[in-house]
Design a protein around this motif. Structure first.
Motif, short mmCIF file in Angstrom:
data_model
loop_
_atom_site.label_atom_id
_atom_site.label_comp_id
_atom_site.label_asym_id
_atom_site.label_seq_id
_atom_site.Cartn_x
_atom_site.Cartn_y
_atom_site.Cartn_z
N ALA A 2 50.52 10.35 19.48
CA ALA A 2 49.77 11.39 20.19
C ALA A 2 50.70 12.17 21.13
O ALA A 2 51.65 11.62 21.68
N ALA A 3 50.40 13.45 21.27
CA ALA A 3 51.19 14.27 22.20
C ALA A 3 50.87 13.88 23.63
O ALA A 3 49.72 13.54 23.96
N LYS A 4 51.87 13.91 24.48
CA LYS A 4 51.67 13.55 25.88
C LYS A 4 50.94 14.67 26.61
O LYS A 4 51.21 15.84 26.37
N LYS A 5 50.03 14.29 27.49
CA LYS A 5 49.31 15.29 28.28
C LYS A 5 50.24 15.87 29.33
O LYS A 5 51.07 15.16 29.89
N THR A 6 50.04 17.16 29.60
CA THR A 6 50.85 17.80 30.63
C THR A 6 49.93 18.54 31.59
O THR A 6 48.76 18.78 31.31
N ILE A 7 50.49 18.88 32.74
CA ILE A 7 49.77 19.60 33.78
C ILE A 7 50.71 20.67 34.32
O ILE A 7 51.90 20.43 34.49
N LYS A 8 50.18 21.87 34.55
CA LYS A 8 50.98 22.96 35.09
C LYS A 8 50.67 23.12 36.57
O LYS A 8 49.50 23.15 36.97
N VAL A 9 51.73 23.22 37.37
CA VAL A 9 51.59 23.31 38.83
C VAL A 9 52.36 24.53 39.31
O VAL A 9 53.49 24.78 38.86
N ARG A 10 51.76 25.30 40.23
CA ARG A 10 52.41 26.48 40.82
C ARG A 10 52.58 26.25 42.32
O ARG A 10 51.66 25.78 42.99
N ARG A 11 53.76 26.60 42.83
CA ARG A 11 54.00 26.52 44.27
C ARG A 11 53.46 27.78 44.93
O ARG A 11 53.83 28.89 44.58
N ILE A 12 52.55 27.61 45.90
CA ILE A 12 51.95 28.76 46.58
C ILE A 12 52.27 28.77 48.07
O ILE A 12 52.00 29.75 48.74
N GLY A 13 52.85 27.70 48.59
CA GLY A 13 53.15 27.63 50.01
C GLY A 13 54.62 27.40 50.27
O GLY A 13 55.38 27.03 49.38
N SER A 14 55.01 27.62 51.51
CA SER A 14 56.40 27.47 51.90
C SER A 14 56.63 26.12 52.57
O SER A 14 55.81 25.67 53.36
N LEU A 29 59.01 17.60 42.35
CA LEU A 29 58.15 18.20 41.33
C LEU A 29 58.87 19.31 40.58
O LEU A 29 58.36 19.82 39.59
N GLY A 30 60.05 19.70 41.05
CA GLY A 30 60.83 20.74 40.40
C GLY A 30 60.48 22.14 40.88
O GLY A 30 60.81 23.12 40.23
N LEU A 31 59.81 22.23 42.03
CA LEU A 31 59.38 23.52 42.56
C LEU A 31 60.35 23.98 43.64
O LEU A 31 60.34 23.47 44.76
N LYS A 32 61.18 24.95 43.30
CA LYS A 32 62.20 25.43 44.22
C LYS A 32 61.89 26.80 44.78
O LYS A 32 62.31 27.14 45.87
N ARG A 33 61.15 27.63 44.03
CA ARG A 33 60.89 29.01 44.45
C ARG A 33 59.40 29.27 44.58
O ARG A 33 58.58 28.57 43.96
N ALA A 34 59.05 30.30 45.34
CA ALA A 34 57.65 30.70 45.51
C ALA A 34 57.09 31.16 44.17
O ALA A 34 57.78 31.82 43.39
N ASN A 35 55.86 30.80 43.89
CA ASN A 35 55.13 31.16 42.67
C ASN A 35 55.77 30.62 41.40
O ASN A 35 55.43 31.05 40.31
N VAL A 37 56.17 28.10 38.40
CA VAL A 37 55.26 27.23 37.65
C VAL A 37 56.09 26.24 36.85
O VAL A 37 57.05 26.64 36.17
N VAL A 38 55.74 24.96 36.94
CA VAL A 38 56.40 23.93 36.15
C VAL A 38 55.35 23.16 35.38
O VAL A 38 54.20 23.03 35.81
N GLU A 39 55.74 22.67 34.22
CA GLU A 39 54.85 21.85 33.40
C GLU A 39 55.36 20.42 33.48
O GLU A 39 56.50 20.13 33.13
N LEU A 40 54.49 19.53 33.96
CA LEU A 40 54.87 18.14 34.20
C LEU A 40 54.00 17.20 33.37
O LEU A 40 52.88 17.55 33.00
#
Length: 61
Positions: A2-14, A29-35, A37-40
């Protein structure tokens, strides 16, 4: 297999004027810049990290 489930997260704050552990969580989480989006992989540890910085991120549908 089965394919692994993923979730997309966006950084909205500083991380400016935030605790060091919140900054580290965003980087973990891999979020370095504003806005950015990473898939985890959808795991309990990722959910815990998102919960810790829920005021700085949003879940993307």
């Amino acid at each position: 297999m089965a394919a692994k489930k993923t979730i997309k997260v966006r950084r909205i704050g500083s991380p400016i004027r935030r605790e060091g552990d919140q900054r580290a969580t965003l980087l973990g989480l891999g979020l370095k810049r504003a806005n950015q989006v990473v898939e985890l992989e959808d795991t309990p540890s990722i959910h815990g990290m998102i919960r810790k910085v829920n005021h700085l991120v949003e879940i993307v549908k």
